[in-house]
Design a protein around this motif. Structure first.
Motif, PDB file in Angstrom:
ATOM      1  N   ARG A  18      34.028  32.767  44.663  1.00  0.00           N
ATOM      2  CA  ARG A  18      34.444  33.078  43.295  1.00  0.00           C
ATOM      3  C   ARG A  18      33.802  34.379  42.849  1.00  0.00           C
ATOM      4  O   ARG A  18      32.564  34.492  42.831  1.00  0.00           O
ATOM      5  N   ALA A  48      45.685  40.638  41.365  1.00  0.00           N
ATOM      6  CA  ALA A  48      46.078  39.722  40.291  1.00  0.00           C
ATOM      7  C   ALA A  48      45.839  40.388  38.943  1.00  0.00           C
ATOM      8  O   ALA A  48      45.016  41.294  38.821  1.00  0.00           O
ATOM      9  N   SER A  57      49.669  35.358  33.827  1.00  0.00           N
ATOM     10  CA  SER A  57      49.027  35.902  35.010  1.00  0.00           C
ATOM     11  C   SER A  57      50.088  36.169  36.068  1.00  0.00           C
ATOM     12  O   SER A  57      51.187  35.597  36.033  1.00  0.00           O
ATOM     13  N   TYR A  59      50.396  37.454  40.454  1.00  0.00           N
ATOM     14  CA  TYR A  59      49.656  37.636  41.689  1.00  0.00           C
ATOM     15  C   TYR A  59      50.464  38.425  42.710  1.00  0.00           C
ATOM     16  O   TYR A  59      51.698  38.360  42.744  1.00  0.00           O
ATOM     17  N   LYS A  64      49.115  34.760  46.526  1.00  0.00           N
ATOM     18  CA  LYS A  64      49.708  33.719  45.679  1.00  0.00           C
ATOM     19  C   LYS A  64      49.503  32.342  46.307  1.00  0.00           C
ATOM     20  O   LYS A  64      49.731  32.143  47.505  1.00  0.00           O
ATOM     21  N   THR A  68      43.148  32.426  42.241  1.00  0.00           N
ATOM     22  CA  THR A  68      43.407  32.113  40.845  1.00  0.00           C
ATOM     23  C   THR A  68      42.564  33.008  39.950  1.00  0.00           C
ATOM     24  O   THR A  68      41.333  33.033  40.091  1.00  0.00           O
ATOM     25  N   SER A  70      41.215  33.862  36.150  1.00  0.00           N
ATOM     26  CA  SER A  70      40.982  33.194  34.872  1.00  0.00           C
ATOM     27  C   SER A  70      40.029  34.052  34.051  1.00  0.00           C
ATOM     28  O   SER A  70      39.404  34.976  34.580  1.00  0.00           O
ATOM     29  N   GLN A  81      38.972  33.167  41.620  1.00  0.00           N
ATOM     30  CA  GLN A  81      38.674  32.105  42.576  1.00  0.00           C
ATOM     31  C   GLN A  81      39.528  32.330  43.816  1.00  0.00           C
ATOM     32  O   GLN A  81      40.763  32.389  43.725  1.00  0.00           O
TER      33      GLN A  81
END
Length: 121
Positions: A18, A48, A57, A59, A64, A68, A70, A81
């Motif tokens: 992360r 992203a 959002s 990607y 994809k 992720t 955020s 992530q």
């Protein structure tokens, strides 16, 4: 806006990592934030993007379903992530902030210093 990326390191294929991007400034929530990466010998590429509110959002096809994005505007921080990492994900990862929800790196005004992700056994 000043950006500080962190969280990179060495991870085995199939592993997770992360990344974090901490921002200064009171208007962070008004900025679109993107993640980009640059592998050795290659051009910087889009990974992203997330809108200022976090409601939208997008990607790159290559990440994809595995990555992720955020954000926590209360903490002025954006995250990436990364799961199911592959050797081809090895790159320096950069976070960037700008006014437009776009994939082009030229749309971003502020850049972090980059954090190295190495995927290798």
């Amino acid at each position: 806006v000043q950006l500080q990326a962190s969280g990179g390191g060495l991870v085995q294929p199939g592993g997770s990592l992360r990344l974090s991007c901490a921002a200064s400034g009171r208007t962070f929530s008004s900025y679109v934030v993107g993640w980009f990466r640059q592998a050795p010998g290659k051009e910087r590429e889009f990974v992203a993007v997330m809108s200022g509110s976090g409601g939208s959002s997008f990607y790159a096809d290559s990440v994809k379903g595995r990555f992720t994005i955020s954000r926590d505007n209360a903490k002025n921080t954006v995250y990436l992530q990364m799961n199911s990492l592959k050797s081809e994900d090895t790159a320096v990862y950069y976070c960037a902030a700008g006014p437009s929800y776009r994939r082009s790196s030229s749309s971003y005004d502020y850049w972090g210093q980059g954090t190295l992700v190495t995927v290798s056994s």
